[in-house]
Design an enzyme around this catalytic site. Structure first.
Site, mmCIF file in Angstrom:
data_model
loop_
_atom_site.group_PDB
_atom_site.id
_atom_site.type_symbol
_atom_site.label_atom_id
_atom_site.label_comp_id
_atom_site.label_asym_id
_atom_site.label_seq_id
_atom_site.Cartn_x
_atom_site.Cartn_y
_atom_site.Cartn_z
ATOM 1 N N GLU A 181 0.780 -1.245 0.000
ATOM 2 C CA GLU A 181 0.000 0.000 0.000
ATOM 3 C C GLU A 181 0.812 1.297 0.000
ATOM 4 O OE1 GLU A 181 -2.864 -0.485 3.209
ATOM 5 O OE2 GLU A 181 -4.134 -1.720 1.948
ATOM 6 N N GLU A 301 -6.435 -7.281 -1.674
ATOM 7 C CA GLU A 301 -7.010 -7.303 -0.329
ATOM 8 C C GLU A 301 -8.458 -6.888 -0.464
ATOM 9 O OE1 GLU A 301 -5.103 -4.996 2.755
ATOM 10 O OE2 GLU A 301 -3.090 -5.652 2.197
#
Ligand SMILES: *[C@@H]1O[C@H](CO)[C@@H](O)[C@H](O)[C@H]1NC(C)=O
Ligand SMILES: *[C@@H]1O[C@H](CO)[C@@H](O)[C@H](O)[C@H]1NC(C)=O
Ligand SMILES: *[C@@H]1O[C@H](CO)[C@@H](O)[C@H](O)[C@H]1NC(C)=O
Length: 408
Positions: A181, A301
């Site tokens: 991320e 995710e």
């Protein structure tokens, strides 16, 4: 699973917007369990690694995303730049060797944007300790010495002490991920992060040209595509220094990554808006991956937290069905939806690690059934549709029935 013809454990490759293994499509139904390496260090918890692979495999999951980093923290892999704790490295060796035993491939992330397990903040601390004039954690992306630390992380050339296979030659590894991320708030234009991605993608590929590579992005649209900003969950997402389209056009990036967190991005209170957002968010990225990027996209995710207001298992099941259905709809047309990795699968007795998103299969029969059905549907695709038949196999009608008949 039966004999699929080419049974050898081969490297996953990309052809256009699809993943392939042994000339068969490879659509992904997978999961995240980030702490495998740390659990594998201790004999007392090592069994949990095998247990989660065993359970994942029982519902047909074939890819796991996990951390191949732990920078400077408790049970650190890197105690300081390129200085390793050999016991922890052996634990990662074990994770890889155990994954193969369960026919599970791994996406290995190389560091973190967040402070958990070290990440960019730890690299900056190392830099300061070495006398560098760095202040912001985002200096990680641009300071030459910090970039050299990242490059010095000797993961790709590690020889696995359990299998004797060098990581860069191991088909058990599905892909490398540059960072979990990445965000670079200090430069909303996106230039700073883009330069880092370009440099690091080339670097990883110069050492390991065979494995697939992805960035680890959440998927926010940035300044290069103002017309796509409408799909972002909020206006802040446009200003975090990431840029879904531009970032993925960097040379060496093989597939796109997107995360799905309606609960943390839109509202902590569960509602139908979460489902609507999920559908639109996935469709926008699959369209881009197909039409603009020409690569597959993995939803790396997705999950919903039991701590959310209004949470119950039946909502989670609806949410997961929504995500899985979007992939099937793409798969059916040979589109860019490459698969999904649920956040996150835990074995029994690890509840104390749960951030609210953990799914324990033994405690969630309905969720297990949903995952298992998705796996069987994708496996059928993987086995029936070779590139030769161009997704128009004779069995197409049978396939349609199977794909859309919920009771099966
Ligand atoms: C450290 O960097 C800052 C910002 O780039 C600069 O203003 C400052 O003069 C530098 N300090 C030293 C000692 O080089
Ligand atoms: C790995 O190599 C060592 C040393 O050559 C050898 O003793 C061992 O049997 C090998 N292990 C495997 C799994 O091939
Ligand atoms: C589960 O949660 C959803 C969303 O909060 C709600 O609409 C639904 O009525 C709940 N179902 C049950 C069985 O509690």
């Amino acid at each position: 699973m039966g004999d699929l013809g080419g049974d050898e454990w081969a490297m996953v490759v990309r052809k256009g917007n699809q993943f392939m293994v042994n000339d068969q499509p490879f659509y992904v139904n997978g999961f995240n369990t980030y702490w495998l390496m740390v659990f594998a260090v201790d004999q007392s918890t090592r069994g949990k690694v095998s247990e989660v692979f065993q359970q994942a495999s029982s519902v047909g999951l074939s890819v796991c995303r996990t951390w191949a980093f732990n920078d400077g923290q408790w049970r650190a892999l890197q105690k300081s730049p390129a200085v390793y704790d050999e016991e922890v490295f052996k634990a990662l060796d074990f994770v890889i060797s155990e994954a193969k035993k369960h026919k599970i491939r791994l996406i290995l992330s190389l560091t973190n944007n967040w402070e958990a397990y070290g990440g960019k903040a730890q690299y900056v601390k190392w830099g300061k300790a070495a006398g560098l004039n760095v202040s912001s954690d985002d200096d990680f992306f641009s300071d030459p010495t910090l970039k050299s630390y990242y490059k010095a992380h000797k993961i790709l050339t590690r020889v696995n002490t359990f299998t004797n296979v060098t990581y860069k030659d191991d088909p058990t590894i599905f892909a490398w991920e540059l960072m979990n991320e990445p965000r670079c708030l200090s430069d909303p234009t996106g230039d700073r992060l883009q330069a880092w991605i370009k440099e690091m993608a080339l670097y990883v590929k110069s050492i390991d040209s065979r494995h697939l590579l992805e960035i680890g992005l959440e998927g926010f649209y940035g300044p290069s595509t103002p017309d796509r900003a409408q799909f972002n969950p909020n206006t802040f997402a446009t200003q975090v220094g990431t840029d879904f389209i531009r970032n993925h056009q960097a040379f060496g990036i093989d597939f796109a990554s997107v995360h799905i967190y309606a609960d943390s991005w839109i509202s902590k209170t569960i509602s139908d808006k979460h489902i609507q957002f999920t559908k639109t968010w996935m469709q926008a990225h699959m369209d881009d991956a197909e039409k603009t990027l020409g690569m597959p996209v993995i939803f790396g995710e997705f999950g919903v937290s039991a701590k959310d207001q209004g949470f119950n298992t039946s909502f989670r099941d609806t949410f997961m069905n929504t995500v899985y259905r979007a992939i099937l709809d793409s798969t059916k047309k040979g589109g860019s939806g490459g698969g999904t990795l649920v956040w996150q699968l835990f074995p029994d007795g690890t509840d104390y690690m749960d951030d609210g998103y953990a799914i324990v299969l033994s405690k969630s029969p309905s969720t297990s059934n949903i995952m298992s059905l998705q796996s069987r549907r994708l496996m059928l695709f993987n086995s029936l549709c070779s590139t030769k038949c161009h997704w128009s196999c004779k069995k197409k009608n049978a396939l349609e029935t199977f794909l859309y008949h919920e009771e099966l």
